[in-house]
Write an enzyme that holds these catalytic residues in place. Structure first.
Site: not given
Length: 308
Positions: A150-151, A226, A228, A252, A257, A274
């Site tokens: 995606g982006r 980076i 989920r 991340d 978490e 995160h």
């Protein structure tokens, strides 16, 4: 009376203050008076964050809600079916955090292969005075796989291209880029040296990186997440490290978490809090987009970035 905004979950201080300046902001977890409860019952707009858990039982408490503006890209914690059934529009903040997240993914790739953090520790702890640091791994021209084009995935692709990497990807859609599309994440992992996760959280993607995928990535392979924490079966990741099945990981995000399993506290694992979108510039842009969605909704019933 100024428009009512319900704070459904924690939001950054700059957004909290902006909403207090522009509207009447009510924290639903702190409201106690009958007048506050009355306002909660009639308020049509709520705000939350990208990690908020807004299930049907929770949303039922707000019968007039028609817009939930999320500070963040993630919306997997929102009961979208309930929202659709009750004509609640969900917005998020896509696009504005793309570059920061992609930057961190690239930083992770360099930090893992060149062992930047262990090398820094080597110097800081005084070992450089009497020995040399072992050779590391070249990053340029590596084979890199991107799960989710995606982006963010495409922004990562552009950065990797500057390092002459051979780039592969897995996505439900074919994208017009100079990278080879691989049908499954297991096959993707078997083709590459570094596997970067940039896909959305979904039922299909839950724990999609399991022991089979990690084994396919191999003993010289690196995992970068980076996206989920739910994309990775954390128990399997621990097994992979305990059995030296992969070379390292940079995370991340985690499954539970901010709880960090002791088994992941190791020299070949980088864990950040995160904070992929955690720059002053991006957080300001995210705040502005949340506020603009709210402003437009109040004036026209439309929004800039509805969740499809």
């Amino acid at each position: 009376m100024r428009a009512l905004i319900l704070k459904l979950d924690g939001i950054p201080e700059n957004l909290d203050q902006q909403l207090k300046n522009d509207y009447m902001l009510i924290d639903v977890h702190e409201a106690t008076s009958p007048s506050q409860q009355e306002n909660i019952n009639i308020a049509t707009i709520g705000v939350a964050n990208g990690e908020s858990r807004l299930d049907a039982d929770f949303l039922k408490q707000f019968p007039s809600l028609k817009l939930i503006a999320i500070f963040g890209v993630g919306f997997d914690g929102v009961d979208l079916l309930y929202a659709q059934q009750h004509n609640i529009t969900i917005t998020n903040t896509p696009g504005v955090l793309t570059e920061d997240v992609a930057d961190l993914a690239l930083a992770f790739c360099l930090a893992l292969t060149r062992e930047i953090i262990p090398a820094n520790d080597f110097v800081q702890q005084g070992y450089w005075n009497h020995s040399r640091y072992p050779l590391t791994t070249k990053f340029s021209r590596h084979k890199v796989g991107i799960f989710g084009m995606g982006r963010v995935g495409q922004a990562i692709f552009r950065r990797l291209s500057a390092f002459d990497c051979d780039i592969y990807y897995t996505d439900s859609n074919e994208v017009d880029i100079a990278a080879r599309r691989i049908e499954t994440i297991q096959r993707l992992a078997s083709e590459v040296d570094i596997l970067i996760l940039s896909a959305n959280s979904s039922e299909q993607n839950h724990n999609i990186v399991d022991l089979t995928v990690l084994t396919a990535l191999g003993r010289s392979g690196y995992l970068v997440n980076i996206a989920r924490g739910s994309l990775v079966n954390q128990d399997d990741l621990i097994i992979a490290f305990e059995n030296n099945l992969i070379a390292g990981a940079a995370l991340d995000v985690l499954a539970n978490e901010p709880v960090i399993p002791i088994a992941l506290q190791r020299s070949n694992v980088i864990i950040t809090p995160h904070y992929a979108s955690g720059t002053n510039e991006t957080r300001e842009a995210m705040k502005n987009l949340v506020c603009e969605n709210i402003r437009l909704y109040l004036h026209s019933g439309k929004v800039l970035t509805p969740v499809k």
